[in-house]
Write a protein that holds these residues in place. Structure first.
Motif, short mmCIF file in Angstrom:
data_model
loop_
_atom_site.label_atom_id
_atom_site.label_comp_id
_atom_site.label_asym_id
_atom_site.label_seq_id
_atom_site.Cartn_x
_atom_site.Cartn_y
_atom_site.Cartn_z
N ASP A 66 0.82 -1.21 0.00
CA ASP A 66 0.00 0.00 0.00
C ASP A 66 0.86 1.27 0.00
O ASP A 66 0.45 2.29 -0.51
CB ASP A 66 -0.93 0.03 1.22
CG ASP A 66 -2.05 -0.99 1.11
OD1 ASP A 66 -2.28 -1.51 0.00
OD2 ASP A 66 -2.69 -1.28 2.14
N TYR A 67 2.03 1.19 0.61
CA TYR A 67 2.93 2.34 0.65
C TYR A 67 4.13 2.06 -0.25
O TYR A 67 4.66 0.96 -0.29
CB TYR A 67 3.40 2.63 2.08
CG TYR A 67 2.27 3.08 2.96
CD1 TYR A 67 1.81 4.39 2.92
CD2 TYR A 67 1.65 2.19 3.84
CE1 TYR A 67 0.77 4.81 3.71
CE2 TYR A 67 0.60 2.60 4.64
CZ TYR A 67 0.17 3.91 4.58
OH TYR A 67 -0.86 4.31 5.37
N ILE A 68 4.57 3.09 -0.94
CA ILE A 68 5.67 2.98 -1.88
C ILE A 68 6.84 3.85 -1.40
O ILE A 68 6.62 4.97 -0.94
CB ILE A 68 5.24 3.45 -3.29
CG1 ILE A 68 4.05 2.66 -3.80
CG2 ILE A 68 6.40 3.39 -4.28
CD1 ILE A 68 4.31 1.21 -4.08
N ALA A 69 8.04 3.33 -1.53
CA ALA A 69 9.26 4.10 -1.27
C ALA A 69 9.97 4.31 -2.60
O ALA A 69 10.03 3.40 -3.42
CB ALA A 69 10.16 3.35 -0.29
N ALA A 70 10.50 5.48 -2.80
CA ALA A 70 11.26 5.78 -4.02
C ALA A 70 12.74 5.87 -3.65
O ALA A 70 13.09 6.28 -2.55
CB ALA A 70 10.79 7.08 -4.63
N VAL A 84 10.74 7.44 2.34
CA VAL A 84 9.83 6.54 3.04
C VAL A 84 8.87 7.36 3.90
O VAL A 84 9.18 8.49 4.28
CB VAL A 84 10.59 5.51 3.91
CG1 VAL A 84 11.36 4.53 3.06
CG2 VAL A 84 11.54 6.19 4.88
N LYS A 85 7.73 6.78 4.19
CA LYS A 85 6.67 7.54 4.87
C LYS A 85 7.05 8.02 6.27
O LYS A 85 6.58 9.04 6.71
CB LYS A 85 5.40 6.70 4.94
CG LYS A 85 5.50 5.48 5.82
CD LYS A 85 4.21 4.73 5.89
CE LYS A 85 4.37 3.53 6.80
NZ LYS A 85 3.18 2.77 6.93
N ASP A 86 7.90 7.30 6.98
CA ASP A 86 8.21 7.68 8.35
C ASP A 86 9.55 8.39 8.51
O ASP A 86 10.06 8.54 9.61
CB ASP A 86 8.15 6.45 9.27
CG ASP A 86 9.03 5.31 8.78
OD1 ASP A 86 9.49 5.36 7.63
OD2 ASP A 86 9.25 4.37 9.56
N ALA A 87 10.12 8.86 7.41
CA ALA A 87 11.41 9.56 7.47
C ALA A 87 11.23 11.01 7.87
O ALA A 87 10.40 11.71 7.30
CB ALA A 87 12.12 9.48 6.12
N GLU A 88 12.01 11.44 8.82
CA GLU A 88 11.97 12.84 9.23
C GLU A 88 12.59 13.67 8.10
O GLU A 88 13.68 13.38 7.63
CB GLU A 88 12.78 13.02 10.51
CG GLU A 88 12.61 14.38 11.14
CD GLU A 88 13.29 14.47 12.48
OE1 GLU A 88 14.01 15.46 12.69
OE2 GLU A 88 13.10 13.55 13.30
N GLY A 89 11.89 14.65 7.62
CA GLY A 89 12.37 15.45 6.51
C GLY A 89 12.04 14.86 5.16
O GLY A 89 12.42 15.38 4.13
N GLY A 90 11.34 13.71 5.14
CA GLY A 90 10.89 13.13 3.89
C GLY A 90 11.78 12.07 3.28
O GLY A 90 11.32 11.22 2.54
#
Length: 129
Positions: A66-70, A84-90
């Motif tokens: 459901d979630y994608i990382a680039a 990634v969705k939980d990365a601080e700063g994106g």
């Protein structure tokens, strides 16, 4: 008189609504990237990118994709930026020491997987592939 009051109320209501409506493109971040248009800042490219348009995408294991990382690599392949969705700063910047096969940073490890893929592990657990 009633028409004047009604028109005044409608005008004030419209004015109040217009002030609360966000303007598309009015949400630029510190780098000038417009989030509402899907842009986020890439530290490696030094430019705004749309992560969903990047060539290397990984699917989250826990959510069945459901979630994608680039992933974006530096030109010399020494650094990898992972969104990634939980990365601080994106995003997270991973580095590859010497001729190692993996890019690492604080518990995150990006390794080649199968023929043309990659796996992202956190604390030795696969979270994206």
């Amino acid at each position: 008189m009633k028409k004047t009051i009604l028109l005044s109320a409608m005008f004030l209501g419209t004015l109040a609504f217009a002030q609360n409506t966000p303007v598309l493109g009015g949400d630029k971040d510190a780098h000038g990237c417009i989030g509402s248009a899907g842009y986020t800042y890439s530290q490696i490219k030094k430019d705004c990118v749309r992560t969903f348009e990047e060539k290397i995408k990984l699917k989250e294991v826990a959510s069945n994709g459901d979630y994608i990382a680039a992933v974006i690599f530096s030109k010399d392949m020494k650094k990898a930026e992972v969104f990634v969705k939980d990365a601080e700063g994106g995003s997270i910047i991973l580095t590859r020491p010497g001729k190692a096969r993996a890019w690492k940073n604080e518990g995150y490890v990006l390794v080649p997987y199968k023929k043309n893929g990659f796996q992202l592990k956190k604390d030795n657990v696969v979270i994206y592939k």
